[in-house]
Motif scaffolding. Structure first.
Motif, mmCIF file in Angstrom:
data_model
loop_
_atom_site.group_PDB
_atom_site.id
_atom_site.type_symbol
_atom_site.label_atom_id
_atom_site.label_comp_id
_atom_site.label_asym_id
_atom_site.label_seq_id
_atom_site.Cartn_x
_atom_site.Cartn_y
_atom_site.Cartn_z
ATOM 1 N N ARG A 167 -4.293 2.504 -11.657
ATOM 2 C CA ARG A 167 -4.326 3.259 -10.400
ATOM 3 C C ARG A 167 -5.750 3.695 -10.066
ATOM 4 N N MET A 169 -7.805 -7.654 -2.643
ATOM 5 C CA MET A 169 -7.784 -6.990 -3.942
ATOM 6 C C MET A 169 -8.716 -7.686 -4.940
ATOM 7 N N PHE A 174 -2.702 -3.567 -12.252
ATOM 8 C CA PHE A 174 -3.997 -2.897 -12.155
ATOM 9 C C PHE A 174 -3.812 -1.420 -12.471
ATOM 10 N N SER A 181 -8.506 2.095 -10.730
ATOM 11 C CA SER A 181 -9.231 0.944 -10.175
ATOM 12 C C SER A 181 -8.792 0.670 -8.739
ATOM 13 N N TYR A 182 -7.493 0.796 -8.501
ATOM 14 C CA TYR A 182 -6.961 0.565 -7.152
ATOM 15 C C TYR A 182 -7.595 1.526 -6.149
ATOM 16 N N GLU A 183 -7.744 2.776 -6.514
ATOM 17 C CA GLU A 183 -8.330 3.757 -5.606
ATOM 18 C C GLU A 183 -9.786 3.426 -5.308
ATOM 19 N N ASP A 185 -9.377 -3.917 -15.531
ATOM 20 C CA ASP A 185 -9.039 -3.195 -14.299
ATOM 21 C C ASP A 185 -7.960 -3.898 -13.494
ATOM 22 N N LEU A 186 -8.014 -5.229 -13.475
ATOM 23 C CA LEU A 186 -7.061 -6.030 -12.697
ATOM 24 C C LEU A 186 -6.615 -7.213 -13.550
ATOM 25 N N ILE A 218 2.400 1.594 -3.542
ATOM 26 C CA ILE A 218 1.400 1.986 -4.536
ATOM 27 C C ILE A 218 0.991 3.443 -4.347
ATOM 28 N N ARG A 239 0.829 -1.210 0.000
ATOM 29 C CA ARG A 239 0.000 0.000 0.000
ATOM 30 C C ARG A 239 0.865 1.262 0.000
ATOM 31 N N MET A 297 -10.978 0.432 -5.126
ATOM 32 C CA MET A 297 -11.008 -0.747 -4.249
ATOM 33 C C MET A 297 -10.952 -0.363 -2.774
#
Length: 374
Positions: A154, A173, A152, A156-158, A102-103, A68, A65, A160
């Motif tokens: 960024r 994830m 992934f 999409s990560y946000e 997205d992933l 990222i 985390r 999640m």
């Protein structure tokens, strides 16, 4: 790359990643997320000119985390720094991201697991079983739920909004991506024996349990709702048949003793269903789960006042039946009652009394934890 005392392999991983970026003319950066290394890993990374960030919290997820959060690119690829993943062959991941996924997950079982790269229990029991549970619970077609090499966007990560800091970060994830209806793809990747002389950080049973616990808690449907409905249905059908008269299947008879057990089974089933709502509500209000339409619809109907009224009605029904049974007993001069008759009458009154009290108190609990779900 998360890093905790990876001095033996870190330079190899960094050079492979740098060479990959240069070969394919990709504008990118290599980030080492250090988690408290004491073996000189940080100096190795700094010497090779890559960005080093330091994660204050301990844990695989905490390190990732932190790394990222400091990434500047629109895409992120994460992978262990033990030289078990091939950082020179990452184009399949980038191609899938450019297609709009997205992933993108690596699949070691499709790409190839080299000899001694994965312990026997992980290869044939742990990973297949946990991956199967993940597919069953979350309807995501991923063959390798716990592959550490994945990519992934960024953005999409946000979305999640990942919360865990340990090994279960990898599961969270995939689960979050699935629940948010994101596009998840998979590409084959190879797994080689890591290049370290020390034992890996992963602990088979401890971390396996953490992944399983996470999957169960993120799917209260399978942990509480499904078992609760099974118990409830079984108890209602069985009790109904026994109330009509003694039931016999083969040489086995079922009568009032079974009815007593089924009454407890009924109450336990109700508790399981309530706990399903408790856990799902808590996960939503704490940000661990996206809010689902089902939960939103439930709280449009449910209020504390409605719950209390329902509980009191059920409780009152039980009390009325109890008083009625007492009057029947009084009419016999408080003499000894026939056991079958007595047990059936008592259960018909005591179960609603207990259920009514449960509904009232559980309504208060739901009202307390549902703030933000309405």
């Amino acid at each position: 790359m998360p890093c905790l005392n990876e001095v033996e392999t870190l330079a190899i991983c960094i050079k492979k990643a740098q060479a990959f970026l240069k070969k394919y003319s990709i504008s990118g950066e290599v980030i080492i997320a250090d988690n408290g290394s004491t073996d000189g890993s940080v100096k190795v990374a700094e010497k090779l000119g890559v960005k080093v960030v330091h994660a204050a919290l301990k844990g695989y997820g905490a390190a990732l985390r932190e790394g990222i959060d400091h990434a500047e690119g629109i895409y992120v690829i994460m992978g262990d720094s033990d030289d078990s993943y091939d950082f020179s062959n990452l184009m399949p991941f980038i191609d899938k991201l450019r297609e709009g996924h997205d992933l993108v997950m690596g699949n070691r079982f499709k790409g190839g697991i080299k000899k001694a790269a994965m312990p026997f229990l992980h290869k044939y029991v742990g990973n297949p079983v946990l991956s199967y549970i993940g597919r069953l619970f979350f309807k995501v077609n991923i063959g390798d739920f716990h592959c550490g090499l994945r990519a992934f966007s960024r953005k999409s990560y946000e979305k999640m909004n990942l919360k865990t800091i340990g090994m279960e970060f990898a599961s969270e994830m995939v689960v979050k991506a699935s629940l948010l209806k994101m596009s998840i793809s998979e590409v084959p990747t190879t797994l080689s024996p890591d290049g370290r002389s020390r034992p890996p950080h992963l602990r088979t049973f401890r971390d396996g349990w953490r992944h399983l616990r996470f999957l169960l808690m993120f799917s209260p449907k399978w942990l509480f709702l499904v078992p609760g409905l099974v118990l409830l249905t079984t108890s209602l059908i069985g009790s109904g048949l026994i109330f009509i008269g003694p039931l016999k299947i083969g040489n086995v008879g079922f009568d009032i003793h079974t009815l007593i057990v089924l009454s407890f089974v009924f109450l336990v089933g109700i508790q399981f269903i309530f706990f399903h709502v408790f856990v799902k509500t808590y996960r939503v209000t704490s940000g661990l789960l996206p809010q689902g339409n089902g939960l939103y619809s439930f709280y449009r109907i449910f209020t504390l006042e409605k719950g209390i009224c329902t509980g009191f009605i059920v409780l009152l029904l039980g009390i009325v039946l109890f008083v009625f049974n007492f009057m029947i007993w009084e009419d016999t001069g408080f003499s000894e009652l026939q056991p079958t008759f007595f047990v059936k009458k008592i259960l018909l009154s005591t179960v609603p009394i207990i259920l009514g009290i449960q509904i009232i108190f559980y309504s208060f609990i739901l009202s307390l934890i549902s703030v933000g779900s309405k």
